[in-house]
Enzyme design. Structure first.
Site, PDB file in Angstrom:
ATOM      1  N   GLU A  17      25.189  43.865  52.481  1.00  0.00           N
ATOM      2  CA  GLU A  17      25.341  42.411  52.526  1.00  0.00           C
ATOM      3  C   GLU A  17      25.900  41.847  51.220  1.00  0.00           C
ATOM      4  O   GLU A  17      26.720  40.924  51.224  1.00  0.00           O
ATOM      5  CB  GLU A  17      23.984  41.761  52.833  1.00  0.00           C
ATOM      6  CG  GLU A  17      23.468  42.011  54.234  1.00  0.00           C
ATOM      7  CD  GLU A  17      22.636  43.279  54.377  1.00  0.00           C
ATOM      8  OE1 GLU A  17      21.964  43.435  55.404  1.00  0.00           O
ATOM      9  OE2 GLU A  17      22.653  44.115  53.428  1.00  0.00           O
ATOM     10  N   LEU A  18      25.437  42.377  50.087  1.00  0.00           N
ATOM     11  CA  LEU A  18      25.919  41.852  48.809  1.00  0.00           C
ATOM     12  C   LEU A  18      27.391  42.158  48.610  1.00  0.00           C
ATOM     13  O   LEU A  18      28.141  41.320  48.084  1.00  0.00           O
ATOM     14  CB  LEU A  18      25.096  42.439  47.662  1.00  0.00           C
ATOM     15  CG  LEU A  18      25.469  41.929  46.264  1.00  0.00           C
ATOM     16  CD1 LEU A  18      25.272  40.420  46.161  1.00  0.00           C
ATOM     17  CD2 LEU A  18      24.657  42.644  45.185  1.00  0.00           C
ATOM     18  N   ILE A 446      48.395  58.161  42.477  1.00  0.00           N
ATOM     19  CA  ILE A 446      47.306  59.134  42.498  1.00  0.00           C
ATOM     20  C   ILE A 446      46.996  59.610  43.914  1.00  0.00           C
ATOM     21  O   ILE A 446      46.401  60.670  44.091  1.00  0.00           O
ATOM     22  CB  ILE A 446      46.052  58.543  41.831  1.00  0.00           C
ATOM     23  CG1 ILE A 446      46.394  58.097  40.402  1.00  0.00           C
ATOM     24  CG2 ILE A 446      44.924  59.549  41.794  1.00  0.00           C
ATOM     25  CD1 ILE A 446      47.002  59.181  39.538  1.00  0.00           C
ATOM     26  N   SER A 448      45.970  57.555  47.296  1.00  0.00           N
ATOM     27  CA  SER A 448      45.699  56.607  48.371  1.00  0.00           C
ATOM     28  C   SER A 448      46.448  55.299  48.152  1.00  0.00           C
ATOM     29  O   SER A 448      46.744  54.902  47.018  1.00  0.00           O
ATOM     30  CB  SER A 448      44.199  56.326  48.461  1.00  0.00           C
ATOM     31  OG  SER A 448      43.717  55.770  47.249  1.00  0.00           O
ATOM     32  N   CYS A 531      31.091  50.687  47.338  1.00  0.00           N
ATOM     33  CA  CYS A 531      30.036  51.565  47.832  1.00  0.00           C
ATOM     34  C   CYS A 531      30.651  52.844  48.371  1.00  0.00           C
ATOM     35  O   CYS A 531      31.776  52.854  48.862  1.00  0.00           O
ATOM     36  CB  CYS A 531      29.244  50.884  48.957  1.00  0.00           C
ATOM     37  SG  CYS A 531      28.394  49.385  48.455  1.00  0.00           S
ATOM     38  N   GLU A 620      31.366  64.329  35.294  1.00  0.00           N
ATOM     39  CA  GLU A 620      30.135  63.714  35.783  1.00  0.00           C
ATOM     40  C   GLU A 620      29.010  64.727  35.952  1.00  0.00           C
ATOM     41  O   GLU A 620      27.837  64.397  35.831  1.00  0.00           O
ATOM     42  CB  GLU A 620      30.428  63.048  37.125  1.00  0.00           C
ATOM     43  CG  GLU A 620      29.304  62.275  37.741  1.00  0.00           C
ATOM     44  CD  GLU A 620      29.757  61.614  39.012  1.00  0.00           C
ATOM     45  OE1 GLU A 620      29.136  61.847  40.049  1.00  0.00           O
ATOM     46  OE2 GLU A 620      30.761  60.882  38.961  1.00  0.00           O
ATOM     47  N   HIS A 656      43.483  65.202  39.063  1.00  0.00           N
ATOM     48  CA  HIS A 656      43.264  63.842  38.569  1.00  0.00           C
ATOM     49  C   HIS A 656      41.816  63.669  38.137  1.00  0.00           C
ATOM     50  O   HIS A 656      40.900  64.160  38.788  1.00  0.00           O
ATOM     51  CB  HIS A 656      43.589  62.814  39.658  1.00  0.00           C
ATOM     52  CG  HIS A 656      43.145  61.420  39.293  1.00  0.00           C
ATOM     53  ND1 HIS A 656      43.746  60.703  38.288  1.00  0.00           N
ATOM     54  CD2 HIS A 656      42.145  60.639  39.766  1.00  0.00           C
ATOM     55  CE1 HIS A 656      43.141  59.534  38.163  1.00  0.00           C
ATOM     56  NE2 HIS A 656      42.161  59.469  39.046  1.00  0.00           N
ATOM     57  N   GLU A 680      42.606  58.403  33.547  1.00  0.00           N
ATOM     58  CA  GLU A 680      42.402  56.991  33.259  1.00  0.00           C
ATOM     59  C   GLU A 680      42.772  56.731  31.810  1.00  0.00           C
ATOM     60  O   GLU A 680      42.450  57.512  30.925  1.00  0.00           O
ATOM     61  CB  GLU A 680      40.936  56.616  33.499  1.00  0.00           C
ATOM     62  CG  GLU A 680      40.640  55.138  33.282  1.00  0.00           C
ATOM     63  CD  GLU A 680      40.352  54.779  31.838  1.00  0.00           C
ATOM     64  OE1 GLU A 680      40.666  53.643  31.454  1.00  0.00           O
ATOM     65  OE2 GLU A 680      39.839  55.629  31.095  1.00  0.00           O
ATOM     66  N   HIS A 709      41.254  49.138  39.119  1.00  0.00           N
ATOM     67  CA  HIS A 709      39.946  48.591  39.420  1.00  0.00           C
ATOM     68  C   HIS A 709      39.890  47.089  39.156  1.00  0.00           C
ATOM     69  O   HIS A 709      38.852  46.461  39.350  1.00  0.00           O
ATOM     70  CB  HIS A 709      38.869  49.313  38.608  1.00  0.00           C
ATOM     71  CG  HIS A 709      38.697  50.749  39.016  1.00  0.00           C
ATOM     72  ND1 HIS A 709      39.461  51.756  38.480  1.00  0.00           N
ATOM     73  CD2 HIS A 709      37.888  51.337  39.926  1.00  0.00           C
ATOM     74  CE1 HIS A 709      39.119  52.907  39.029  1.00  0.00           C
ATOM     75  NE2 HIS A 709      38.168  52.680  39.911  1.00  0.00           N
TER      76      HIS A 709
END
Length: 774
Positions: A17-18, A446, A448, A531, A620, A656, A680, A709
């Site tokens: 919802e947010l 990159i 998409s 998300c 990561e 990438h 990046e 972004h």
């Protein structure tokens, strides 16, 4: 009785919802008043999900990011976000807030566009935070409204103030994560920062709050003497300024910081009892008896059901040996897991429904309640729940042990030749240049391109059976053909097919690999309104058939220019999935690498000469303890090479990485031996390029010149400037030109003007550089 609490709850909502409210606001379809009302509703919803807890988290809600909220609460707002926008009222606040986060507040904002603040990963998670910016002149000032307003709403909802536990990012973690814009010691700012924290804590205490949770996850890192001293100093300074302090560490063991954490002048300590189970008894002995020990006994980072019997066996001896209270909680904030398993009608893998062994955020809190009841009323009081848990886990273990797969035999047959290219890069480069005939500064994207509502509607119609495969293929090919034509028209050199057929760069592949299961509503916040829905790796991973070859072959038939085959790398698929926990992660990664290797070889056989294997999440996965990096990087890089290195020399392999801050692992990046790496760069002020000052990177590299972004359209000159900066450390013959990341989340009206400017900048620089070369 053990008190139960959580360190934080997902804020995006069970149905995102947010996310939809934020995007409506940014599009000018929702007013600021309506957005703030939605935010209030989301806070109320979060508290309702935690109603059975003894202490409920307050202040962990955010419109975008909790680190950014902390920056605003400390008055640490970048000058560029304040241009004409003081934070005197709600409109001004939102303008400055979103300009910092994304470079723009709303469409056609009177405040105009600025460069967004840098964004990077929150420790070793896939959550991104907005990096605070500081300088030697930074002065902090306290604004506790973020917590005071939430506490006021909390009381209006009918909760007692004794149940409120405000959540605050710790002062030393905040300073440690900040980026210094000039040369000075960040710790010089600590006294002023602590003064602001004391004011915030005093304001919270005046509301009658008994406990506050202060997160210091840098205690999971290997800190030098100065930062350890800073933590000690900080808590001697702020202790007593406000409510009792529950100091929270998570994601990893305390290790060398264990004694420091136990001795700090705070009233409670939370430890990650999932990732640091071996430390529990030591902490229980060392932590003074008058302090609360909070055990993060439920995994806040993965979605597997808790082994309640094991957890009870861990907790009971600790309760027996300590006089002070024991609290129970998830290991970390539940921000990192989906909201509610009850929303899933099914979560089916190749052969079996796996819901019986899953637990999302709501179910994890139910597990906490069962543990608490078992400890206070005896195990017989929750006998039914314990029996259900035992049965589910026992049946699952039997299922896993019965599985026999070919991939295990393939793993045993691996040999050294499968990890190396046939020739060194300099030889490969000549062969690739002969085959591809690329100009100086080759331009590409990159992977998409924007996914329109028509594309998403088409995918849903095919998945639900409303249209057949022939119609789906025809319409998707039309989208691919259109994307190829547009790229040719603006003059890009190496094209992509746009990935219209893909819902997500990881989920798309997981859907076609054995060993994966999927959900409909298991969304997790990555940043802001973004998300992701990670697939679930529950079994051995194998590729049953080609996954991308037909799309790539068609795309290449649409152009005489090279079109990249687009794949997601094994390490990224691993790190962006919920991974089985019954075997080492490196074993699962190896299985994925073998599947991707098969796809790479099939793409090459289909005539695809450029293949990109994205490893956006390589860094990561780095362990939080630097001493453990080498082992992880060894098997991570090895599995990338296993996936990529079966091709001929003339086939060009790209990879990438985005928002990776890989300066300190640059030698391992080079060891991947990809022919071209794209990274990046635009948001970080070219700081990533510093890695190339001291390290002679051997292969080609594309430092991103377009921050995807942000909705802003970068100018031709701005991108040309970034290329000139890159050329200071990287030879012009090694340079590629590209955006920072994929363009899926942007709108077409944002993307095409930006790419035209990027191509224009490329042409300008080709003329400049060719003159220099001549």
């Amino acid at each position: 009785m053990a008190h139960i609490h959580s360190l934080g709850f997902p804020r995006i909502g069970a149905q995102r919802e947010l996310k939809f409210a934020l995007e409506a606001y940014w599009a000018g379809e929702l007013s600021s008043v309506e957005l703030m009302e939605k935010a209030k509703q989301m806070r109320s919803w979060m508290w309702q999900q935690q109603k059975d807890l003894d202490l409920i988290s307050v202040g962990d809600f955010s419109l975008y990011d909790q680190v950014l909220d902390t920056s605003f609460a400390l008055g640490n707002i970048p000058d560029r976000a304040q241009a004409g926008c003081a934070t005197r009222n709600q409109e001004d606040f939102l303008a400055a807030y979103f300009k910092t986060a994304r470079g723009r507040s709303v469409v056609d904002s009177a405040c105009g566009c600025t460069q967004a603040a840098e964004m990077t990963k929150w420790f070793d998670s896939n959550y991104h935070y907005i990096v605070p910016e500081i300088s030697a002149q930074t002065e902090f000032s306290a604004n506790p409204n973020h917590w005071l307003e939430s506490l006021k709403e909390f009381l209006e909802e009918g909760y007692s103030i004794e149940r409120a536990k405000p959540v605050i990012i710790g002062p030393v973690t905040y300073l440690y994560l900040s980026k210094a814009r000039d040369k000075f010691s960040k710790l010089d700012l600590l006294p002023n920062l602590l003064s602001a924290y004391k004011e915030i804590l005093q304001a919270i205490a005046q509301q009658g709050v008994e406990w506050v949770q202060i997160d210091e996850p840098i205690l999971s890192l290997e800190l030098d003497r100065e930062w350890r001293h800073a933590i000690n100093l900080a808590y001697h300074q702020i202790n007593g300024a406000g409510p009792k302090i529950l100091l929270a560490n998570y994601f990893c063991a305390l290790a060398d910081n264990l004694r420091l954490a136990c001795d700090l002048p705070v009233q409670g300590l939370h430890i990650d009892a999932v990732n640091a189970e071996k430390e529990i008894k030591v902490v229980a002995d060392w932590l003074p008896s008058h302090k609360v020990l909070s055990l993060g006994i439920i995994n806040g980072r993965n979605i597997w059901r808790n082994n309640l019997d094991h957890s009870l066996s861990v907790i009971k001896p600790i309760i027996e040996r300590r006089e002070a209270d024991i609290w129970l909680a998830p290991s970390c904030s539940l921000l990192h897991v989906p909201v509610d398993l009850d929303l899933e009608a099914q979560a089916v893998g190749d052969e079996t429904d796996i819901r019986s062994v899953l637990a999302f955020a709501k179910q994890k809190l139910q597990e906490l309640k069962i543990l608490s009841l078992a400890l206070s009323g005896g195990e017989e009081s929750v006998e039914r729940e314990l029996l259900q848990s035992r049965k589910a886990l026992s049946e699952w273990d039997a299922y896993q042990r019965a599985k026999k797969t070919e991939v295990r035999q393939r793993s045993q047959a691996l040999h050294a030749g499968m990890y190396q290219r046939q020739s060194i890069f300099s030889k490969r480069r000549k062969l690739q240049q002969q085959a591809l005939k690329l100009p100086l500064l080759p331009s590409t994207t990159i992977g998409s391109f924007p996914q329109t509502s028509d594309i998403r509607r088409l995918r849903r119609a095919f998945k639900s059976g409303q249209i057949g495969e022939a119609q789906y293929q025809q319409q998707m090919r039309s989208e691919i053909s259109k994307c190829i034509k547009q790229q040719e028209e603006i003059g890009l050199d190496v094209l992509v097919h746009g990935e219209a057929e893909r819902n997500d760069m990881v989920e798309y592949f997981g859907e076609q690999l054995d060993g994966f299961a999927f959900s409909r509503f298991a969304w997790v916040q990555s940043y802001g309104s973004r998300c992701v829905k990670p697939p679930i790796i529950y079994g051995d991973v194998e590729r049953a058939k080609p996954m991308t070859v037909s799309w790539a072959r068609f795309a290449q038939s649409c152009s005489d220019k090279p079109v990249k085959g687009m794949l997601t790398g094994p390490v990224t698929i691993l790190n962006w999935s919920f991974v089985r926990d019954d075997q080492p992660r490196k074993t699962t990664c190896e299985q994925i690498a073998l599947a991707i290797r098969d796809e790479v070889l099939d793409l090459e056989a289909a005539g695809i000469k450029v293949i990109q294997i994205d490893e956006a999440a390589l860094r990561e996965g780095l362990p939080l303890k630097r001493s453990a990096w080498e082992n992880y990087l060894k098997w991570a890089v090895r599995n990338f090479k296993l996936s990529a290195n079966g091709v001929d020399d003339a086939t060009q392999i790209h990879t990438h990485m985005c928002y990776s801050e890989f300066n300190d692992i640059i030698e391992h990046i080079a060891d991947m031996d990809a022919d071209v790496i794209t990274i990046e760069n635009s948001r970080s002020g070219s700081e990533l390029l510093q890695a190339f000052e001291d390290f002679n990177y051997p292969n080609d590299i594309g430092p991103g010149v377009y921050d995807i972004h942000s909705p802003n359209t970068p100018s031709t000159e701005a991108m040309a400037k970034l290329l000139r900066e890159a050329n200071k450390n990287i030879d012009v013959n090694q340079l590629w030109v590209n955006p920072d990341c994929g363009l899926k989340t942007r709108k077409a009206e944002e993307v095409w003007p930006a790419l035209k400017n990027m191509v224009a900048a490329t042409k300008i620089l080709r003329e400049e550089f060719s003159t220099q070369i001549a």
